[in-house]
Design an enzyme around this catalytic site. Structure first.
Site, short mmCIF file in Angstrom:
data_model
loop_
_atom_site.label_atom_id
_atom_site.label_comp_id
_atom_site.label_asym_id
_atom_site.label_seq_id
_atom_site.Cartn_x
_atom_site.Cartn_y
_atom_site.Cartn_z
N GLY A 1 -19.53 -8.60 -35.29
CA GLY A 1 -20.57 -9.61 -35.51
C GLY A 1 -21.20 -10.02 -34.19
O GLY A 1 -21.60 -11.16 -34.01
N ASP B 1 -19.86 -2.22 -41.01
CA ASP B 1 -19.41 -3.30 -41.90
C ASP B 1 -17.89 -3.35 -41.80
O ASP B 1 -17.19 -2.43 -42.25
CB ASP B 1 -19.86 -2.99 -43.33
CG ASP B 1 -19.40 -4.05 -44.34
OD1 ASP B 1 -18.48 -4.82 -44.02
OD2 ASP B 1 -19.98 -4.08 -45.44
N VAL B 2 -17.35 -4.44 -41.22
CA VAL B 2 -15.91 -4.49 -40.92
C VAL B 2 -15.04 -4.59 -42.17
O VAL B 2 -13.83 -4.46 -42.08
CB VAL B 2 -15.57 -5.65 -39.96
CG1 VAL B 2 -16.25 -5.48 -38.61
CG2 VAL B 2 -15.89 -7.02 -40.58
N ASN C 1 -14.90 -11.51 -34.89
CA ASN C 1 -15.82 -12.65 -35.03
C ASN C 1 -16.70 -12.57 -36.27
O ASN C 1 -17.16 -13.59 -36.77
CB ASN C 1 -16.68 -12.71 -33.75
CG ASN C 1 -17.91 -13.57 -33.92
OD1 ASN C 1 -17.84 -14.79 -33.83
ND2 ASN C 1 -19.05 -12.95 -34.20
N TYR D 1 -14.47 -19.75 -48.30
CA TYR D 1 -14.56 -19.71 -46.83
C TYR D 1 -13.31 -20.32 -46.19
O TYR D 1 -12.68 -19.72 -45.31
CB TYR D 1 -15.82 -20.47 -46.39
CG TYR D 1 -16.08 -20.42 -44.91
CD1 TYR D 1 -16.59 -19.28 -44.31
CD2 TYR D 1 -15.82 -21.53 -44.10
CE1 TYR D 1 -16.84 -19.23 -42.95
CE2 TYR D 1 -16.05 -21.50 -42.74
CZ TYR D 1 -16.57 -20.34 -42.15
OH TYR D 1 -16.81 -20.30 -40.80
N LYS E 1 -10.32 -18.45 -43.96
CA LYS E 1 -10.02 -18.79 -42.56
C LYS E 1 -8.58 -19.27 -42.39
O LYS E 1 -7.95 -19.01 -41.36
CB LYS E 1 -11.01 -19.85 -42.07
CG LYS E 1 -12.47 -19.36 -41.99
CD LYS E 1 -12.64 -18.21 -41.01
CE LYS E 1 -14.11 -17.88 -40.76
NZ LYS E 1 -14.29 -16.79 -39.80
#
Ligand code: NDP
Length: 261
Positions: free
Chosen positions: A13, A62-63, A89, A154, A158
């Site tokens: 990113g 694209d990770v 990131n 999200y 995380k």
């Protein structure tokens, strides 16, 4: 140190925002940098702006896709000959109530924010070991430390990334790869512009003791420290770079304003 033996950092990113600031930190501190990003247009513009082909490699990747991560790892090793630091990131945010978050959105968020760091670290660790080890920093979020409305996907991604950091640190530390996480508070990037309304911005000013957003450079400085020799005994930690947001806990703005009078 010659250019060919100088350390190499991979920043996922890295085309814009926090990732680009991290890449610039590494370039300023003598590293060569591979930027992996899913946004081909921005990536090419960033590569052109940095204008340093001997030290900057941009790879469209694209990770969340294992084959693309394997390919990007091979391209990076083949171009630079080594990898010393990895900053996971790349991230995406969907802020919606539980009932309105589709399974597809849940999978997209987990795919980039959690699967990505798993895949990239798994692919790059063996390359790091060829030159004696390295350092990984996972970019988590204050949303991984504190729950909040609208962040079911999200925040969960995380929080899981923070635990993944500890798993990776425990296992990879034994072979010389340190793994830590940085948990940023709000930072004014394209992502923040997308999901932070004017009201949310005002709320953040109210609940953060430093009463402001962080800058991309402030996040990059913390990432750079964790990748540097100055942090050689730091492993498995989560550094909140958040103006005191996490520490404030029940930091009700009314009580805080009373305290300083
Ligand atoms: P930006 O959206 O500005 O930049 C993220 C970059 O990552 C974009 O170029 C994006 O491309 C790319 N990207 C997204 N998904 C993938 C993927 N699957 N593979 C490769 N590249 C991808 O985000 P920020 O700079 O704001 O955020 C960086 C990190 O910091 C994220 O992990 C975010 O969760 C975290 N963070 C950010 C905060 C903030 O307030 N900004 C606060 C706390 C944490 P594309 O345009 O295609 O999506």
């Amino acid at each position: 140190m010659t250019a060919s033996s100088s350390p190499v950092a991979v920043v996922t990113g890295g085309a814009r925002g926090i990732g680009l600031a991290v890449a610039q930190w590494f370039l300023t501190h003598g590293h060569r940098v591979a930027l992996w990003d899913a946004d081909a247009v921005t990536l090419r513009a960033t590569e052109a702006a940095l204008d340093d082909p001997s030290r900057v490699l941009a790879i469209h990747c694209d990770v969340s896709q294992p084959a693309q991560v394997t390919d990007a790892t091979e391209q990076t090793e083949s171009y630079f000959g080594r990898i010393d630091a990895l900053v996971n990131n790349a991230g995406v945010a969907v802020f919606k109530p539980i009932g309105q978050t589709s399974f597809e959105e849940w999978q997209t968020v987990l795919g980039t924010n959690l699967n990505g760091p798993f895949l990239c670290t798994q692919a790059i660790a063996p390359v790091m070991l060829k030159t004696g080890g390295g350092s990984v920093v996972n970019i988590a979020s204050i949303s991984g430390l504190r729950a909040s409305t609208l962040r079911v996907a999200y925040g969960t991604s995380k929080a899981a990334l923070i635990h993944l950091t500890k798993q990776q640190a425990t296992e990879l530390g034994t072979v010389g790869i340190r793994v830590n996480a940085v948990a940023p508070g709000p930072v004014d990037t394209e992502m923040a512009k997308l999901v932070h309304s004017a009201a949310i911005r005002a709320d953040y000013h109210d609940v953060i003791p430093l009463e402001r957003y962080g800058t991309v450079q402030e996040i990059a400085n913390a990432v750079g420290f964790l990748c540097s020799a100055a942090a050689s005994y730091v492993n498995g930690q989560v550094l909140a770079v958040d103006g005191g947001f996490d520490a404030a806990g029940v930091g009700l703005p009314t009580l805080r304003k009373t305290a300083v009078q």
